[in-house]
Design a protein around this motif. Structure first.
Motif, PDB file in Angstrom:
ATOM      1  N   SER A 178      25.608 -54.978 -79.488  1.00  0.00           N
ATOM      2  CA  SER A 178      24.624 -54.119 -79.567  1.00  0.00           C
ATOM      3  C   SER A 178      25.464 -52.818 -80.578  1.00  0.00           C
ATOM      4  CB  SER A 178      24.198 -53.290 -78.373  1.00  0.00           C
ATOM      5  OG  SER A 178      25.325 -52.487 -77.742  1.00  0.00           O
TER       6      SER A 178
ATOM      7  N   GLN B 112      18.090 -49.505 -81.307  1.00  0.00           N
ATOM      8  CA  GLN B 112      19.202 -50.250 -81.070  1.00  0.00           C
ATOM      9  C   GLN B 112      19.325 -51.835 -81.390  1.00  0.00           C
ATOM     10  OE1 GLN B 112      21.431 -48.636 -79.847  1.00  0.00           O
ATOM     11  NE2 GLN B 112      23.451 -49.920 -79.145  1.00  0.00           N
TER      12      GLN B 112
ATOM     13  N   LEU C 181      20.147 -55.558 -81.120  1.00  0.00           N
ATOM     14  CA  LEU C 181      20.838 -56.437 -80.087  1.00  0.00           C
ATOM     15  C   LEU C 181      21.084 -57.623 -80.533  1.00  0.00           C
ATOM     16  CD1 LEU C 181      18.862 -55.025 -77.077  1.00  0.00           C
ATOM     17  CD2 LEU C 181      21.141 -54.179 -77.740  1.00  0.00           C
TER      18      LEU C 181
ATOM     19  N   CYS D  40      14.778 -55.381 -83.505  1.00  0.00           N
ATOM     20  CA  CYS D  40      15.800 -55.113 -82.481  1.00  0.00           C
ATOM     21  C   CYS D  40      16.717 -56.219 -82.815  1.00  0.00           C
ATOM     22  CB  CYS D  40      15.124 -55.268 -81.186  1.00  0.00           C
ATOM     23  SG  CYS D  40      14.382 -53.821 -80.531  1.00  0.00           S
TER      24      CYS D  40
END
Length: 207
Positions: free
Chosen positions: A112, A119, A121, A27
């Protein structure tokens, strides 16, 4: 039996740790300790840089100013509040024109973007320090003093950042800070604080 249970529990904890580390990596969370400081002179311009590799069409960007409360600087693809008319977006960074002392503080950009792992981030923080020129100080100087008394002369400026230092003059001649070296200190002594702007002077009684 107890050993097997402890062994299974240990394996479960290790698996959880590995999954958590993989998730963190996939992420792309940034280290919250990663931040930098930018210094600007009041009424000039400054760029608040957001460190991120590449901007894409699907990237979502938000800028926030942190403090007692959180206020948006850039939100839903538009600059907000006081920055609307004197700032512009350059990729993920913000260029502020005509910086004011009220702009000083800590900012955070949040990004993001979709990736193969899900996703992605990331965030980056920057602290803006604004240098402000000192104004004409307000001074308190008694018009007279009795022999054998102590008086305090004080000057103060509440605008300068960083806080200014003060220099005192008597009859147009600068006081050195050491009464023994000053010819202007005849029949008197003084202590001077260049930080607070105070000058405490004691006048000797003459026989």
């Amino acid at each position: 039996m107890a050993r097997r249970s402890r062994h299974r529990l240990l394996l479960l904890l290790l698996r959880y740790l590995v999954v958590a580390l993989d998730y963190h990596k996939a992420c792309g969370f940034s280290d919250p300790k990663d931040h930098h400081v930018v210094t600007a002179i009041e009424y000039q311009e400054v760029i608040l840089a957001c460190k991120y590799p590449k901007k894409t069409v699907s990237s979502r960007l938000e800028w926030k100013k942190l403090g007692r409360g959180i206020s948006f600087v850039y939100y839903q693809q538009a600059l907000q509040g006081a920055f609307k008319d004197r700032a512009e977006l350059i990729d993920f960074s913000i260029r502020i024109k005509n910086v004011t002392r009220n702009d000083a503080g800590k900012y955070r950009c949040e990004i993001s973007a979709p990736s193969e792992q899900g996703q992605n981030l990331a965030e980056d923080t920057v602290t803006l320090e604004v240098l402000v020129a000192p104004a004409v100080p307000s001074c308190e100087v008694p018009s007279s003093a009795l022999s054998g008394t102590t008086v305090e002369l004080r000057c103060q400026d509440k605008e300068g950042n960083p806080a200014p230092e003060y220099t005192w003059f008597k009859d147009g001649i600068r006081l050195s800070g050491n009464p023994r070296l000053d010819a202007q200190s005849t029949n008197s002594s003084y202590t001077m604080n260049v930080k607070s702007g105070s000058l405490v002077r004691t006048f000797q009684a003459l026989a």
